[in-house]
Motif scaffolding. Sequence first.
Motif, PDB file in Angstrom:
ATOM      1  N   ILE A  17       8.361  -0.153  -0.283  1.00 22.28           N
ATOM      2  CA  ILE A  17       7.425  -1.055   0.391  1.00 22.28           C
ATOM      3  C   ILE A  17       8.086  -2.400   0.642  1.00 22.28           C
ATOM      4  CG2 ILE A  17       5.324  -2.424   0.050  1.00 22.28           C
ATOM      5  CD1 ILE A  17       4.128  -0.001  -1.387  1.00 22.28           C
ATOM      6  N   TRP A  18       8.739  -2.934  -0.371  1.00 20.21           N
ATOM      7  CA  TRP A  18       9.283  -4.283  -0.300  1.00 20.21           C
ATOM      8  C   TRP A  18      10.347  -4.435   0.778  1.00 20.21           C
ATOM      9  CZ3 TRP A  18      13.442  -7.565  -0.811  1.00 20.21           C
ATOM     10  CH2 TRP A  18      13.131  -8.912  -1.088  1.00 20.21           C
ATOM     11  N   GLY A  68     -16.492   7.652 -11.608  1.00 22.07           N
ATOM     12  CA  GLY A  68     -17.887   7.275 -11.738  1.00 22.07           C
ATOM     13  C   GLY A  68     -18.168   6.198 -12.757  1.00 22.07           C
ATOM     14  N   ALA A  69     -17.157   5.796 -13.513  1.00 23.39           N
ATOM     15  CA  ALA A  69     -17.374   4.743 -14.512  1.00 23.39           C
ATOM     16  C   ALA A  69     -17.732   3.438 -13.824  1.00 23.39           C
ATOM     17  CB  ALA A  69     -16.124   4.554 -15.368  1.00 23.39           C
ATOM     18  N   GLN A  70     -18.711   2.752 -14.367  1.00 24.27           N
ATOM     19  CA  GLN A  70     -19.169   1.481 -13.798  1.00 24.27           C
ATOM     20  C   GLN A  70     -19.247   0.429 -14.900  1.00 24.27           C
ATOM     21  OE1 GLN A  70     -19.773   0.588 -10.635  1.00 24.27           O
ATOM     22  NE2 GLN A  70     -19.194   2.600  -9.849  1.00 24.27           N
ATOM     23  N   PRO A  71     -18.996  -0.832 -14.554  1.00 23.56           N
ATOM     24  CA  PRO A  71     -18.646  -1.308 -13.204  1.00 23.56           C
ATOM     25  C   PRO A  71     -17.178  -1.055 -12.899  1.00 23.56           C
ATOM     26  CG  PRO A  71     -18.639  -3.131 -14.724  1.00 23.56           C
ATOM     27  CD  PRO A  71     -19.104  -1.942 -15.516  1.00 23.56           C
ATOM     28  N   ALA A  72     -16.855  -0.979 -11.628  1.00 27.61           N
ATOM     29  CA  ALA A  72     -15.467  -0.810 -11.225  1.00 27.61           C
ATOM     30  C   ALA A  72     -14.769  -2.166 -11.170  1.00 27.61           C
ATOM     31  CB  ALA A  72     -15.392  -0.135  -9.854  1.00 27.61           C
ATOM     32  N   VAL A  73     -13.492  -2.153 -11.465  1.00 24.04           N
ATOM     33  CA  VAL A  73     -12.655  -3.348 -11.371  1.00 24.04           C
ATOM     34  C   VAL A  73     -11.854  -3.234 -10.078  1.00 24.04           C
ATOM     35  CG1 VAL A  73     -10.863  -4.726 -12.474  1.00 24.04           C
ATOM     36  CG2 VAL A  73     -12.495  -3.437 -13.892  1.00 24.04           C
ATOM     37  N   TRP A  74     -12.049  -4.177  -9.156  1.00 22.00           N
ATOM     38  CA  TRP A  74     -11.319  -4.157  -7.888  1.00 22.00           C
ATOM     39  C   TRP A  74     -10.198  -5.191  -7.944  1.00 22.00           C
ATOM     40  CZ3 TRP A  74     -11.898  -1.228  -3.332  1.00 22.00           C
ATOM     41  CH2 TRP A  74     -12.888  -0.243  -3.396  1.00 22.00           C
ATOM     42  N   LEU A  75      -9.003  -4.738  -7.559  1.00 23.50           N
ATOM     43  CA  LEU A  75      -7.784  -5.519  -7.725  1.00 23.50           C
ATOM     44  C   LEU A  75      -7.202  -5.915  -6.374  1.00 23.50           C
ATOM     45  CD1 LEU A  75      -6.513  -2.899 -10.246  1.00 23.50           C
ATOM     46  CD2 LEU A  75      -7.118  -5.210 -10.955  1.00 23.50           C
ATOM     47  N   GLU A  76      -6.974  -7.201  -6.200  1.00 24.99           N
ATOM     48  CA  GLU A  76      -6.472  -7.745  -4.928  1.00 24.99           C
ATOM     49  C   GLU A  76      -5.078  -8.328  -5.159  1.00 24.99           C
ATOM     50  OE1 GLU A  76      -7.381  -8.648  -0.787  1.00 24.99           O
ATOM     51  OE2 GLU A  76      -8.900  -8.001  -2.223  1.00 24.99           O
ATOM     52  N   HIS A  77      -4.090  -7.792  -4.431  1.00 28.76           N
ATOM     53  CA  HIS A  77      -2.698  -8.217  -4.627  1.00 28.76           C
ATOM     54  C   HIS A  77      -2.391  -9.527  -3.906  1.00 28.76           C
ATOM     55  CE1 HIS A  77      -1.491  -7.111  -0.523  1.00 28.76           C
ATOM     56  NE2 HIS A  77      -2.195  -5.996  -0.667  1.00 28.76           N
ATOM     57  N   GLY A  78      -1.269 -10.138  -4.275  1.00 27.87           N
ATOM     58  CA  GLY A  78      -0.857 -11.401  -3.690  1.00 27.87           C
ATOM     59  C   GLY A  78      -0.050 -11.230  -2.417  1.00 27.87           C
ATOM     60  N   ALA A  79       0.510 -12.329  -1.932  1.00 27.77           N
ATOM     61  CA  ALA A  79       1.344 -12.301  -0.735  1.00 27.77           C
ATOM     62  C   ALA A  79       2.557 -11.404  -0.974  1.00 27.77           C
ATOM     63  CB  ALA A  79       1.805 -13.714  -0.388  1.00 27.77           C
ATOM     64  N   PHE A  80       2.982 -10.685   0.048  1.00 28.48           N
ATOM     65  CA  PHE A  80       4.114  -9.750  -0.007  1.00 28.48           C
ATOM     66  C   PHE A  80       3.819  -8.533  -0.875  1.00 28.48           C
ATOM     67  CE2 PHE A  80       6.185 -13.897   0.684  1.00 28.48           C
ATOM     68  CZ  PHE A  80       6.910 -13.634   1.835  1.00 28.48           C
ATOM     69  N   GLY A 117      10.379  -3.181   7.023  1.00 26.33           N
ATOM     70  CA  GLY A 117      10.178  -4.180   8.065  1.00 26.33           C
ATOM     71  C   GLY A 117       8.718  -4.300   8.455  1.00 26.33           C
ATOM     72  N   ARG A 118       8.021  -3.187   8.471  1.00 30.37           N
ATOM     73  CA  ARG A 118       6.593  -3.194   8.796  1.00 30.37           C
ATOM     74  C   ARG A 118       5.811  -4.006   7.767  1.00 30.37           C
ATOM     75  NH1 ARG A 118       2.505  -0.340   6.924  1.00 30.37           N
ATOM     76  NH2 ARG A 118       0.720   0.242   8.245  1.00 30.37           N
ATOM     77  N   HIS A 119       6.145  -3.815   6.518  1.00 26.78           N
ATOM     78  CA  HIS A 119       5.490  -4.566   5.445  1.00 26.78           C
ATOM     79  C   HIS A 119       5.786  -6.063   5.584  1.00 26.78           C
ATOM     80  CE1 HIS A 119       3.886  -5.323   1.395  1.00 26.78           C
ATOM     81  NE2 HIS A 119       4.970  -6.042   1.157  1.00 26.78           N
TER      82      HIS A 119
END
Length: 314
Positions: free
Chosen positions: A212-213, A52-64, A216-218
Amino acid sequence: MLKFLVGVVLVVGAWIAAGLVMVATAAHARPHGELVDVGGRKLRLVCEGPAGAQPAVWLEHGAFGAATDFAAVQQKLSAKGLRSCAYDRAGLGYSDPGPAPRDGDAALADLEALMKAKGDAGPYVLVGHSMAGLHIRRFATAHPDKTLGIVLVDATTPEAIENPRMRKFIGVFKTVVRTGAVAGSLGLTKPFYYWAERIGLPEDRIAEKRRIWVSGRHARGAAAEGVQWERAARQAMAAGPLPKAMPVAVITAGGRGDDSPRAGPAKASERGYFENVPQATHTSVLGLAYGDAVVRGVEHVLKAVQPGSDAGAP
């Protein structure tokens, strides 16, 4: 010639078999987070920190990448009392594939759907690593009212595609991701299991990253969005520039100083912040050793939006 071909088949078969054994006998990886339905398919989401803590930090990963790449940063943000959420884009990590093409518009739609499904109406601080710089720029220009500010972590900019050298690099990159998709699907990447973690993650997340790395699906998911790099960049540029009043923190690794094109978004912002971490690599800047720089970028954004703040570039 026949003997040569038989030899190649045997060597490749032994290589794949060795990799399969390596992965099968390695530490078990229980995926962190939850699977969230975004309309008939699910995305893996990992949220940490005070509920519930605000604001939330949203994290977007890079390629691969995957949400796992931010495990150390999330740990550090939680220690500061901040709530953060990282997710696997469609087809990557543990998320279901999404409809083609996997470009900037698709990434934007998925993130919007994910935030809605979690009931997080914002505002947010957005953090993007590497190619994700394109995606958080796209979100910030589409939703400036919901975006407190952004943190670009050794991230590319949409305008970079106008550089001939960058276009050449993207051409090579597309070949690499397509090759990686084939190699991963055939199991040829499995023997690299123990070399797959170069970030410096918490111990309990290393096996997850490795599995993950070498998946094959990844690899196929990474190729599906990797070939759309230029398209995603043009979509981000077409959406317009970031508002000058929006706080922008830029964190770079290695020798990328404030004269680097990647520092441009911080210079263009009226409340910009730039920090270079010379000892870090493109990946280790997210890890336990150097991830504090990312946290400082988030803290700059939060400070800059406080009433009466005059936070600017150092």
